[in-house]
Design a protein around this motif. Structure first.
Motif, PDB file in Angstrom:
ATOM      1  N   LEU A  60     -88.674 -48.516   1.765  1.00  0.00           N
ATOM      2  CA  LEU A  60     -89.051 -47.769   2.838  1.00  0.00           C
ATOM      3  C   LEU A  60     -90.126 -46.653   2.538  1.00  0.00           C
ATOM      4  CD1 LEU A  60     -85.330 -47.097   4.234  1.00  0.00           C
ATOM      5  CD2 LEU A  60     -86.986 -48.921   5.046  1.00  0.00           C
ATOM      6  N   THR A  61     -90.946 -46.592   3.444  1.00  0.00           N
ATOM      7  CA  THR A  61     -91.691 -45.136   3.561  1.00  0.00           C
ATOM      8  C   THR A  61     -91.683 -44.810   5.042  1.00  0.00           C
ATOM      9  OG1 THR A  61     -93.879 -46.704   4.162  1.00  0.00           O
ATOM     10  CG2 THR A  61     -93.370 -46.077   1.938  1.00  0.00           C
ATOM     11  N   SER A  62     -92.539 -43.493   5.161  1.00  0.00           N
ATOM     12  CA  SER A  62     -92.644 -42.826   6.331  1.00  0.00           C
ATOM     13  C   SER A  62     -91.458 -42.608   6.927  1.00  0.00           C
ATOM     14  CB  SER A  62     -93.389 -43.505   7.291  1.00  0.00           C
ATOM     15  OG  SER A  62     -94.397 -43.986   6.703  1.00  0.00           O
ATOM     16  N   SER A 104     -84.305 -43.508  -2.923  1.00  0.00           N
ATOM     17  CA  SER A 104     -85.453 -44.262  -3.359  1.00  0.00           C
ATOM     18  C   SER A 104     -84.898 -45.642  -3.672  1.00  0.00           C
ATOM     19  CB  SER A 104     -86.151 -43.482  -4.610  1.00  0.00           C
ATOM     20  OG  SER A 104     -85.001 -43.511  -5.519  1.00  0.00           O
ATOM     21  N   GLY A 105     -85.835 -46.607  -4.127  1.00  0.00           N
ATOM     22  CA  GLY A 105     -85.164 -47.801  -4.447  1.00  0.00           C
ATOM     23  C   GLY A 105     -85.251 -49.054  -3.276  1.00  0.00           C
ATOM     24  N   GLU A 106     -84.832 -50.132  -3.882  1.00  0.00           N
ATOM     25  CA  GLU A 106     -85.114 -51.359  -2.806  1.00  0.00           C
ATOM     26  C   GLU A 106     -83.825 -51.314  -2.140  1.00  0.00           C
ATOM     27  OE1 GLU A 106     -87.167 -55.488  -3.562  1.00  0.00           O
ATOM     28  OE2 GLU A 106     -85.569 -54.816  -5.127  1.00  0.00           O
ATOM     29  N   PHE A 107     -83.989 -51.850  -0.692  1.00  0.00           N
ATOM     30  CA  PHE A 107     -82.831 -52.032   0.068  1.00  0.00           C
ATOM     31  C   PHE A 107     -82.874 -53.582   0.788  1.00  0.00           C
ATOM     32  CE2 PHE A 107     -83.403 -47.414   0.503  1.00  0.00           C
ATOM     33  CZ  PHE A 107     -81.971 -46.851   0.548  1.00  0.00           C
ATOM     34  N   LEU A 108     -81.627 -53.810   1.184  1.00  0.00           N
ATOM     35  CA  LEU A 108     -81.511 -54.919   1.992  1.00  0.00           C
ATOM     36  C   LEU A 108     -81.308 -54.740   3.446  1.00  0.00           C
ATOM     37  CD1 LEU A 108     -79.354 -57.337  -0.235  1.00  0.00           C
ATOM     38  CD2 LEU A 108     -81.651 -57.748   0.680  1.00  0.00           C
TER      39      LEU A 108
END
Ligand code: ADP
Ligand code: MG
Length: 664
Positions: A60-62, A104-108
């Motif tokens: 995710l950003t913004s 932070s980090g990767e999400f599903l």
């Protein structure tokens, strides 16, 4: 075994389940998912269509903070970077999300996707850290629960029920998978391929018993001596001469064939096929009149109250006292019902016209000999065999405007005789059919306004009554709300659907016939029998969700008046469906259309086996090959013997099974 015997099901839950027609653990097991959420792998962005449920993985950003809008509405947004693209995520009224998505980090992410140009947007998707991945995984069945109980609750209930019972099947010896295993797989699948095989196994169970039950019913009739109908065609001649029109050649031929059957050495088991408007009713009524002359009572059963009423009226208009008829439906008052039943049992009536209310155990005939079933395929088989049970050895005429492919009819009904009515001169050949995409909907509504200004009427048919989670298709209720406010605000618009009270339905229909309603927004309840001479536009939205035969039926609702040019619009958002729909554009012969449909989609629709199953990806393709396989199994079972001693058990099991068949 009772529902409440299962651990975790209390009286309250049981009561809620009853609302879904579930009374035993077995019923729960036969209550199938409507579709599945497949979270086994990440969805390919390029394959996504608006409305699909998707699983996406990314960063995710913004990430916004909580944004407060007016009236208590708040939301937060983020950009999901996945598969090289940026996609917009929004959560409404979920303040707790804000801190979670800042991590932070990767999400599903899991949820319904909307296409905005090439970009994907999702509202309120479920999510979790990719490294944890506890919830968003596997295949989750989604059931048609109508809010009676929650999805997760129901999944637990089914699991508990499955722990308590096994479902043996005599057919297991003939199949790769046992029925028990298949049912377990359907509720708790490991991959979609397995679900498909499991569904196919369940379809086999259904079809084989359907075939066997018909054979048994037929054999039982064969052992009974047919009634000697002792009059001739000539004896109804005067009534034919008194009709307000001349019978067509094919009507004349059909009546002679039916009378020959009735007088013949075998029981009558004939199908009368003819497109909408070809004039089947008068053929049926003349046959009933013939039965009366020979001393027998008749029953006509229609799948809907509207149709039953129409047949009853036609009987009165055409034959008056020569054919003493009464109407019996679920909305007949108790007092009237009593009177009708009394008259029927005393033989003071020659004909009873009704819906499945005719099957009621209280209805006793004096001397029933002849049964007409209109639109056979719309009845559940349970109702059919109950009716035929009612008077084993009665003579039967089934009528259908949905041409049932011969191969199918023969498989299911054995050596059924057929009469075919040709379309009457001037009916139906003034309809133009168009396949159209989303971009032309606005134009369609404009066109409808224009036709209504000429005094014509229109139908708009939607695949659903209400919006359904996970399905981006038109629903009648929502469309109605939209159109009366906007596109059709100037017109009188009505709404009709199957689950309405019969009384309300009839009222809307009479207002439509009277011209008080210009545009009728409907579900496929209007598929059969509705007949307004002024209707010139039939628009079917998401028409790809219907079988061609059903669409052909719907199209037959317009073009009833040869003087008025009529239009059928088949809307679809799916380009890949154009080829199938174009078959309708180019064909008017119902039987041919049915054959094309069966080749492309299988026979499911004709059998009441819902094959699309919501997402359209898990259906059973009931085709010639499957039917042949089932016939072989039926042969095997019948050769094993014990059919007659097991008759009751088997038939009731088969009838039980059919309870769970409808996936809606
Ligand atoms: P369906 O085959 O669709 O059930 P119906 O029996 O409802 O058709 O007949 C459709 C219309 O055609 C009715 O209005 C009926 O009065 C009319 N009709 C039937 N037979 C004839 C005929 N031989 N000539 C003229 N009109 C007919
Ligand atoms: Mg009819």
């Amino acid at each position: 075994m009772e529902l409440t015997d299962v651990k975790g099901i209390g009286a309250k839950t049981a009561e809620k389940l009853n609302k879904l027609g579930i009374y035993t653990p077995r019923d729960a097991v036969y209550f199938y998912p409507k579709f599945y959420w497949d979270m086994t792998k990440e969805t390919d962005l390029d394959s996504i269509e608006s409305g699909d449920y998707v699983l996406l993985k990314g960063y995710l950003t913004s990430v916004s903070g909580l944004i407060r809008a007016k009236r208590g509405l708040s939301f937060c947004t983020a950009t999901l970077n996945t598969q090289g693209k940026k996609n917009k995520l929004t959560w409404f009224n979920s303040p707790f999300v804000v801190s979670l998505i800042k991590q932070s980090g990767e999400f599903l992410f899991w949820g319904k996707a909307r296409l905005n140009g090439k970009k994907i947007e999702m509202s309120n998707p479920s999510f979790e850290k990719a490294e944890e991945n506890k919830r968003l995984q596997g295949i989750v069945p989604i059931y048609p629960l109508k809010d009676a109980v929650g999805q997760q609750t129901f999944r637990n209930i089914v699991k508990a029920c499955l722990d308590n019972i096994t479902i043996p099947s005599r057919l297991d010896a003939y199949c790769d998978i046992s029925l028990d295993k298949a049912l377990r797989t359907v509720h708790d699948p490991i991959d979609m391929e397995q679900t498909k095989l499991a569904r196919r196994r369940i379809a086999i169970e259904e079809l084989v018993y359907q075939i066997i039950a018909y054979r048994i019913i037929k054999n039982n009739s064969a052992n009974l001596k047919p009634y000697p109908y002792n009059r001739d065609f000539e004896d109804i001649q005067e009534h034919i001469a008194a009709l307000p029109y001349k019978l067509t050649d094919s009507q004349d031929k059909a009546i002679r064939e039916i009378i020959d059957d009735l007088k013949g050495a075998k029981h009558t088991n004939r199908m009368l096929m003819g497109d909408v408007g070809s004039g089947k009713t008068v053929v049926a009524l003349l046959s009933c009149l013939f039965a009366k002359k020979c001393g027998k009572q008749s029953a006509i059963m229609a799948p809907t109250e509207i149709l039953a009423r129409q047949h009853y009226k036609t009987a009165l208009t055409l034959f008056g006292d020569s054919l003493r008829a009464a109407l019996l439906t679920s909305s007949t008052s108790a007092a009237d019902k009593k009177a009708v039943i009394a008259a029927l049992s005393k033989g003071e009536l020659d004909l009873i016209v009704g819906t499945h209310a005719v099957l009621n155990d209280k209805v006793k005939f004096n001397n029933l000999g002849f049964i007409v079933i209109d639109e056979l395929h719309r009845f559940g088989v349970r109702q059919k065999s109950k009716l035929e049970d009612k008077a084993l050895g009665v003579d039967t005429l089934v009528m259908s405007a949905t041409p049932i492919p011969r191969a199918l009819a023969l498989s299911i009904y054995g050596d059924l005789d057929m009469s075919q009515l040709q379309p009457r001169e001037g009916t139906g050949d003034n309809i133009s059919t168009f396949v159209m995409g989303d971009d032309r909907l606005k134009g369609l509504y404009k066109f409808i306004n224009e036709r209504v200004s000429y005094g014509e009427q229109a139908y708009i048919v939607c695949p659903l009554v209400e919006d359904s989670e996970g399905l981006e298709v038109f629903s009648a209720k929502t469309l109605y709300k939209q159109l009366v406010k906007k596109e059709l605000a100037e017109l009188n618009v009505g709404l009709v659907y199957g689950s309405m009270k019969d009384k309300d339905k009839s009222e809307i229909m009479s207002r439509f016939y009277a011209g008080e309603i210009d545009v009728l927004i409907a579900t496929s309840v209007i598929e059969v029998g509705i007949d307004s001479q002024r209707a010139s536009v039939m628009a079917v939205l998401n028409s790809d969700r219907f079988g061609l035969a059903a669409l052909h039926q719907l199209r037959g609702r317009v073009g009833r008046n040869p003087q008025i040019k009529s239009y059928c619009f088949l809307h679809t958002s799916k380009q890949e469906e154009n080829e199938r729909l174009n078959a309708l554009q180019n064909n008017r012969d119902g039987l041919k259309i049915a054959e094309i449909d069966a080749d492309m989609r299988g026979y499911g629709d004709f059998l009441g086996v819902n094959q699309s199953g919501g997402s359209g990806k898990i259906g059973v393709f009931v085709n010639k090959k499957l039917i042949e396989e089932c016939k072989d199994i039926a042969d095997g079972i019948m050769q094993e013997g014990d059919i007659y001693t097991q008759y009751d058990e088997m038939l009731s099991k088969y009838l039980d099974l059919l309870q769970g068949v409808s996936l809606n």
